[in-house]
Design a protein around this motif. Structure first.
Motif, mmCIF file in Angstrom:
data_model
loop_
_atom_site.group_PDB
_atom_site.id
_atom_site.type_symbol
_atom_site.label_atom_id
_atom_site.label_comp_id
_atom_site.label_asym_id
_atom_site.label_seq_id
_atom_site.Cartn_x
_atom_site.Cartn_y
_atom_site.Cartn_z
ATOM 1 N N ASN A 3 -1.290 1.948 3.799
ATOM 2 C CA ASN A 3 -1.340 0.795 2.908
ATOM 3 C C ASN A 3 -2.158 -0.310 3.554
ATOM 4 N N ARG A 37 -3.391 1.127 -1.778
ATOM 5 C CA ARG A 37 -1.951 0.922 -1.934
ATOM 6 C C ARG A 37 -1.348 2.268 -2.325
ATOM 7 N N ARG A 79 -1.866 7.087 -5.320
ATOM 8 C CA ARG A 79 -2.739 6.201 -4.547
ATOM 9 C C ARG A 79 -3.548 5.312 -5.478
#
Length: 124
Positions: free
Chosen positions: A2, A69, A76
């Motif tokens: 992330n 993220r 994704r």
């Protein structure tokens, strides 16, 4: 992974979803042949993409740069922070200008004016 900043080139795999009511957004999946992820832009970035009529049509080759993220395994997203982070590298032979979820729209050759921005805010 992330928050990693990445640059990805891929093909738009479905009709983009856009909205200007409340929080403006642009969302579309891309595939590079082995992976699929969703590109999303919100608020000012999304408005910039829509206002510039730069929402890519399905099957366009795009290059995007943004922050990764991962919401859950296998889901994704790339979050764009600027309209300039979306580059349409190659448009398809014909552009599908339907508005996602409505079944309305037109298909036109890319030599004509680009697809108009969507003003419909529903999900497709």
């Amino acid at each position: 992974m992330n928050s990693a900043y990445v640059r990805v080139t891929g093909t738009v795999a479905a009709l983009p979803k856009t909205g200007l009511d409340g929080t403006a957004y642009v969302s579309f999946p891309i595939s590079d042949g082995s992976n699929r992820l969703t590109v999303v832009a919100f608020n000012r970035c999304a408005r910039g993409i829509i206002d510039a009529t730069n929402v890519p049509p399905r099957n366009a080759l795009v290059e995007v740069a943004g922050t990764v993220r991962i919401n859950r395994p296998g889901e994704r997203q790339i979050i764009l922070d600027s309209p300039e982070r979306l580059k349409v590298v190659r448009r398809p032979q014909t552009e599908d200008c339907r508005i996602s979820g409505t079944g309305r729209g037109v298909t036109r050759p890319p030599a004509q004016q680009a697809c108009p921005p969507s003003r419909w805010s529903g999900a497709g």
